[in-house]
Design a protein around this motif. Sequence first.
Motif: not given
Ligand code: SF4
Length: 429
Positions: A49, A51-53, A55-56, A60, A98-100, A131, A168
Amino acid sequence: MWFQRFLRTHLGRLLTKANHVVLEKKIPSLESSFQDIDEFGLYLHIPFCRQICPYCPYNKEIYHPEAARMYTRAVKKEIDIYSALIGDRPVTSFYIGGGTPTTMLHSGLEEILGHVFGAFDMRCGIHMESHPTDLSLDNLNAIAALGVEHLSLGVEALQDHHLKTLQRPYTVSQVRAAVERAVSKGFKCVNADLLFALPHQTYSELEQAGHALVEMGVDQVAAYPVFTFPYTRWEQIAQKEGCKSPGVLEKRRMLGVLERVFYSAGLERTSVWAFTRPGVPKYCSVTVPLYIGLGASGGSYLRDVFYLNTFNVGEYIKALQNGVIPIALSLDLSEDMQMAGWLYWRIYETRFEKSDFKRRFGKEFDRVYGKHMKLLSLIGFLEQNGDEIVLSDNGIYWLHVVQDLFSIEYVSRLWGTSQQDPWPDKVVL
Ligand code: SF4
Ligand SMILES: C[S@@+](CC[C@H](N)C(=O)[O-])C[C@H]1O[C@@H](n2cnc3c(N)ncnc32)[C@H](O)[C@@H]1O
């Protein structure tokens, strides 16, 4: 808390007839597990990814082009291992998550997919997560050219202050433009993920977001309440915002708001959290019951065994460079566990046919679960129409609340441990 623990232990035992579920560090005998399976699903995990969100819960790490290149080589080696095991049996479902996945759009994804299509008898289109910041017109063209037919976008919210809380990296007008570009590309299904039960979120904001997605022309909305996983930073964010995660009744009311918006727009319920336009093939994860998971943290389910690859990208690459299959944990599934797993997913999909169970297990559904279904029918959670069982909106929600007693706790333990330790000795669920 004690009540949840009590229910988890007793209901778990009742359904699986096992005191504990233990995943162990062992490689199952793949030759025998692959016998007697006519068709497979494929899942490919892209663990990067930008960036790291906060709540996720997913596996990743931050994207680096060099890591993506090494990952590409490793995934191709893993594909070769499975290609020798599957032979010419068809693959009938393919999901890239993913991930992304779109981080690797120009750094290996095309090469991996070329290898997949060369190695397996692919009889399906591709479902892929993306994304919104990766969806320029050029990238959407590249995605369509890869053979992606069903595309999902993590929209998550349609108010700027909620996007900010979620961290986000886009505004509402940017994400709207990305959705509109994706919708106009002519994919078979465009799905938008939406999060609810956000700090200070009002019913009218949720209603507005639901209407906006319908007006933008998406084919499906998957609306999830934010689940708090103990190894993420979400709890701290919620505390900083001065609020606790809403309880199950509050979440039910919020989901009720979305149900009204989507039903009045003509969408149909296709899973606990998803609403789809009629006639559109729904966007979802692997659609066949038996599947192989490729990539770091890929999970495979082969009738009597479930196993999981190492979550650590470096260890995954190293194992395959050394010609070793990157499986970290596995679980032999008793017939009771397989049947409970089958029922879990059918409830998730909100409707099912009892004859499917007979085909899969050679047993009458009513002899195994008839009493439970009668009770659920009496309290209005489901209706039985001959062979078909259809859950009501209340049944869908409350049965899923019970399922979450298991799944959130199990996922937290399994994924939490696997993210800390690439090769755990065991994980007790
Ligand atoms: S998978 Fe999606 S929600 Fe999770 S950290 Fe990566 S971008 Fe954010
Ligand atoms: C892998 S992400 C989607 C693709 C991409 N990485 C992105 O974030 O846009 C899968 C989806 O899971 C959902 N999700 C992530 N964390 C969640 C959580 N804690 N609770 C509920 N849903 C969550 C989000 O809706 C997200 O879009």
